[in-house]
Design a protein around this motif. Structure first.
Motif, PDB file in Angstrom:
ATOM      1  N   ALA A  22       0.829  -1.205   0.000  1.00 17.59           N
ATOM      2  CA  ALA A  22       0.000   0.000   0.000  1.00 17.59           C
ATOM      3  C   ALA A  22       0.867   1.260   0.000  1.00 17.59           C
ATOM      4  O   ALA A  22       0.569   2.218  -0.717  1.00 17.59           O
ATOM      5  N   ASP A  23       1.934   1.271   0.773  1.00 17.26           N
ATOM      6  CA  ASP A  23       2.840   2.421   0.782  1.00 17.26           C
ATOM      7  C   ASP A  23       3.485   2.620  -0.585  1.00 17.26           C
ATOM      8  O   ASP A  23       3.631   3.742  -1.060  1.00 17.26           O
ATOM      9  N   TYR A  24       3.870   1.527  -1.220  1.00 16.62           N
ATOM     10  CA  TYR A  24       4.520   1.599  -2.526  1.00 16.62           C
ATOM     11  C   TYR A  24       3.596   2.214  -3.577  1.00 16.62           C
ATOM     12  O   TYR A  24       4.009   3.028  -4.384  1.00 16.62           O
ATOM     13  N   PHE A  25       2.323   1.795  -3.568  1.00 17.11           N
ATOM     14  CA  PHE A  25       1.364   2.295  -4.546  1.00 17.11           C
ATOM     15  C   PHE A  25       0.562   3.495  -4.049  1.00 17.11           C
ATOM     16  O   PHE A  25      -0.373   3.930  -4.727  1.00 17.11           O
ATOM     17  N   LYS A  26       0.900   4.008  -2.859  1.00 17.19           N
ATOM     18  CA  LYS A  26       0.226   5.167  -2.264  1.00 17.19           C
ATOM     19  C   LYS A  26      -1.284   4.927  -2.148  1.00 17.19           C
ATOM     20  O   LYS A  26      -2.103   5.718  -2.600  1.00 17.19           O
ATOM     21  N   MET A  27      -1.618   3.772  -1.525  1.00 14.03           N
ATOM     22  CA  MET A  27      -3.008   3.380  -1.304  1.00 14.03           C
ATOM     23  C   MET A  27      -3.222   3.169   0.190  1.00 14.03           C
ATOM     24  O   MET A  27      -2.274   3.155   0.970  1.00 14.03           O
ATOM     25  N   ASP A  28      -4.464   2.969   0.575  1.00 12.59           N
ATOM     26  CA  ASP A  28      -4.806   2.641   1.949  1.00 12.59           C
ATOM     27  C   ASP A  28      -4.508   1.160   2.201  1.00 12.59           C
ATOM     28  O   ASP A  28      -4.864   0.303   1.390  1.00 12.59           O
ATOM     29  N   ALA A  29      -3.850   0.866   3.307  1.00 15.29           N
ATOM     30  CA  ALA A  29      -3.469  -0.512   3.623  1.00 15.29           C
ATOM     31  C   ALA A  29      -4.691  -1.408   3.814  1.00 15.29           C
ATOM     32  O   ALA A  29      -4.664  -2.586   3.449  1.00 15.29           O
ATOM     33  N   THR A  30      -5.761  -0.876   4.360  1.00 17.72           N
ATOM     34  CA  THR A  30      -6.978  -1.665   4.553  1.00 17.72           C
ATOM     35  C   THR A  30      -7.557  -2.114   3.213  1.00 17.72           C
ATOM     36  O   THR A  30      -8.018  -3.252   3.080  1.00 17.72           O
ATOM     37  N   LEU A  31      -7.501  -1.245   2.222  1.00 24.32           N
ATOM     38  CA  LEU A  31      -7.994  -1.590   0.891  1.00 24.32           C
ATOM     39  C   LEU A  31      -7.142  -2.706   0.275  1.00 24.32           C
ATOM     40  O   LEU A  31      -7.684  -3.650  -0.312  1.00 24.32           O
ATOM     41  N   VAL A  32      -5.833  -2.631   0.433  1.00 24.24           N
ATOM     42  CA  VAL A  32      -4.958  -3.681  -0.103  1.00 24.24           C
ATOM     43  C   VAL A  32      -5.230  -5.001   0.607  1.00 24.24           C
ATOM     44  O   VAL A  32      -5.302  -6.058  -0.036  1.00 24.24           O
TER      45      VAL A  32
END
Length: 66
Positions: A22-32
């Protein structure tokens, strides 16, 4: 600047793999995490679990920054 994929040190549920992705793709970890579980269910269940443990072994831990 070159981005690198690391397991997260701060947002850990099992080993920080999903939070690192999630950090790598700049997304929310919960979504991943949710996408990983849903993807695992639709691909037979154990394949997602095996992929997670392979990622946990291969992806390095995020270095500590002081």
């Amino acid at each position: 600047m070159e981005r690198k994929l690391y397991k997260s040190n701060s947002n850990i549920k099992l080993d920080g793999v999903c939070a690192g992705i999630a950090d790598y793709f700049k997304m929310d970890a919960t979504l991943v995490r949710l996408l990983w579980v849903i993807g695992s269910i639709f691909t037979g269940g154990f394949s997602g679990l095996i992929a997670y443990f392979i990622c946990a072994i291969i992806i390095p831990r995020q270095p500590d920054v002081y």
